[in-house]
Design a protein around this motif. Sequence first.
Motif, PDB file in Angstrom:
ATOM      1  N   ALA A 263       1.359  -1.494  -0.030  1.00 47.47           N
ATOM      2  CA  ALA A 263      -0.155   0.560  -0.495  1.00 47.47           C
ATOM      3  C   ALA A 263       0.748   1.109   0.138  1.00 47.47           C
ATOM      4  N   GLU A 264       2.103   0.905   0.146  1.00 43.27           N
ATOM      5  CA  GLU A 264       3.432   2.252   0.490  1.00 43.27           C
ATOM      6  C   GLU A 264       3.604   2.771  -0.743  1.00 43.27           C
ATOM      7  N   ARG A 265       3.994   1.778  -2.160  1.00 42.75           N
ATOM      8  CA  ARG A 265       3.914   1.883  -3.421  1.00 42.75           C
ATOM      9  C   ARG A 265       2.971   2.026  -3.716  1.00 42.75           C
ATOM     10  N   CYS A 266       1.761   1.159  -3.887  1.00 44.00           N
ATOM     11  CA  CYS A 266       0.324   1.825  -4.735  1.00 44.00           C
ATOM     12  C   CYS A 266      -0.230   2.620  -5.020  1.00 44.00           C
TER      13      CYS A 266
ATOM     14  N   ASN B 225      -1.186   9.183  -3.594  1.00 45.12           N
ATOM     15  CA  ASN B 225       0.508   8.639  -3.250  1.00 45.12           C
ATOM     16  C   ASN B 225       1.229   9.277  -3.777  1.00 45.12           C
ATOM     17  N   SER B 228       4.965   8.342  -3.422  1.00 42.34           N
ATOM     18  CA  SER B 228       5.293   7.073  -3.908  1.00 42.34           C
ATOM     19  C   SER B 228       5.945   7.303  -5.501  1.00 42.34           C
TER      20      SER B 228
END
Lengths: 372, 269
Positions: A263-266, B225, B228
């Motif tokens: 989830a940190e990357r997605c 995000n 990222s």
Amino acid sequence: MTELTPDIGAYVSIDKEALESIFRGLKQEGYTLIGPTLGEGAIVYDEIDGMDDLPIGWTDRQEAATYRLHRRDDQAVFGYVVGPHSWKRFLFPPVQKLMTIRKQNGSFSVEPHVEEPPRYAFIGVRGCELQAIHIQDRVFLGGPYQDPDYKARRQLAFVLAVNCTEPGATCFCASMDTGPKAGPGFDLGLTELDDVFVIEVGSEMGRRIMSGVRWRPAGAFELQTMRERLTQAEKSMGRHMDISDLPALLYQNLEHPRWDQVAERCLSCANCTMVCPTCFCSDVQEVSDLLGETNERVRVWDSCFSLQFSHVHGGNIRPHVRSRYRQWMTHKLASWVDQFGTLGCVGCGRCITWCPVGIDITEEITAIRGEV
Amino acid sequence: MSTQKTKRAEPSKPKLAVFKFASCDGCQLSLLDAEEALLDVAGAVEIAYFVEARDRRLSGPYDVTLVEGSISTPEQAREIREIRRQSKYLIAIGACATAGGIQALRNWRDVDEFINIVYAHPQYIDTLATSVPISDYVQVDFELRGCPINKHQLLEVITSLLIGRQPRTPTHSVCIECKRRATPCIMVTQGTACLGPVTQAGCGAICPAYNRGCYGCYGPMEAPNTESLGLHLQTLGMGADEISRLYRGFSGYAEAFRLASDRFEEVTA
Ligand code: SF4
Ligand code: SF4
Ligand code: SF4
Ligand code: SF4
């Protein structure tokens, strides 16, 4: 030999130029040819007219989050694997008008949108893709409620499958048992050798098309070369996925810390679901005129990665990226089995190549299993 | 004007007003650009105040007020409060009205310094230190993003107000629109930096279709995000300073983009 018609199940071989007469035959039967062609930076699926439109002499090099076109040092006709498009675009279009609703004298009328279904011949359907079509058949045509538009398009479609002899770096069909040899379920199944195409006849329509083509029974040497190439391809998959403990592995790991890491990357951008040939989620939107007199219902591709998609009365059922990624992967590799009797992944590798940050479903499964 | 008398038969037509603050007029032009639909709009509402389109200026109250532009002077700050008082629904349109616009770049710098450099007579300039969205001053009922806004989305918002339903404007990524229109991803095929995965849809993914990375003009999508994506852009060879500048674009002062640009700027420092 043109008057002769090969039997279903027969292997014949043709000169490479004779592919043109297959195309001609298909067009005479009223098919619109859809096949691989050079697009903006990638090999895409689009309407083609003949062999000149095929990406002859081109290949693709793929890795997580990268795709590059390259010239080959030969004139291979099908010397590449799958790109950003899939056949789902043609069977289940991204934007599809469903009906028009009109207000009339205090009541309303509903007029379903009917259009003549296109008669497509899909040229170059790979093993993984053919299996993906079969999976979508279960989704859209299995059970008591069938999708009429999908059904009409699917029933008319002609499939010229192509067996892969050079898998890509993100391919893992061998793990999923969907390739590199395509089928069953094609009309014609083609394997490209150095000088000829070996063609397996798969249906009555396939026979009919071959009757207008200059063919000869495939020779023993050609058949042996074909088998060797396919065995070799199976051994040179760029990726691998162990499916022996699916679906249980995922059901037992719903709280695995890996979900937080991914989830940190997605980005929850939904690219993986858009390019996946089996993902089928959609939204129905209402497009009204200013006074709400005429309203069109339009179906568009949607995704479990979008927040609005999982917003139900009272709130969102998957508010975090962690739960959205888990939903996607657990559906593909576990609950799909309960729902449709098959895994929802065919190992085409598109979600790996086209994920902007290169999240790799095979790597995620390995991590959940605790092997990294 | 007495020539209006014959139209009195429909007294209940809602009154529409369009106001502008610090902006380029591009968003209002999207309404004029709606052509045929504009005639329908003119039939469905009474256009009470729309300087770009007609001379007649009716006073408030208004049922629907569209506001373009950011608040960047003390006078605008007073005016927007009066407009709010006169408006039943107030809709902010465009990147300036919803995020402060490209002129919000000054929010990171000393405005007095700019004024001294740019103007021959700085004493005549009366400006605020920051360019900010309408919602920083008054309550906004709906924000329509984009630089410029998309005319179909604008019509959708007006329609939904007229018929009393929620506007259907997606909050997901630009990527979904990009894929629907079948553009091969230019970040994957060429390594071009693209803000599509963190930007709200609505434009129809125009830029990637013309081989340009998304500039993020529709502002941050739902739960973006930015970290990222920024880290990934670094692996594509971009420096942290470039990434900071990329986030600091047309909607750069929108919170998620502002924080991301600050973070990558810190990394640079
Ligand atoms: S996954 Fe298999 S069938 Fe699909 S393109 Fe790759 S090698 Fe071919
Ligand atoms: S896995 Fe990749 S493609 Fe899928 S939503 Fe996340 S970032 Fe986007
Ligand atoms: S999940 Fe990924 S690898 Fe599996 S079928 Fe979908 S796109 Fe292909
Ligand atoms: S080009 Fe940009 S908007 Fe389109 S899919 Fe790629 S990252 Fe998303």
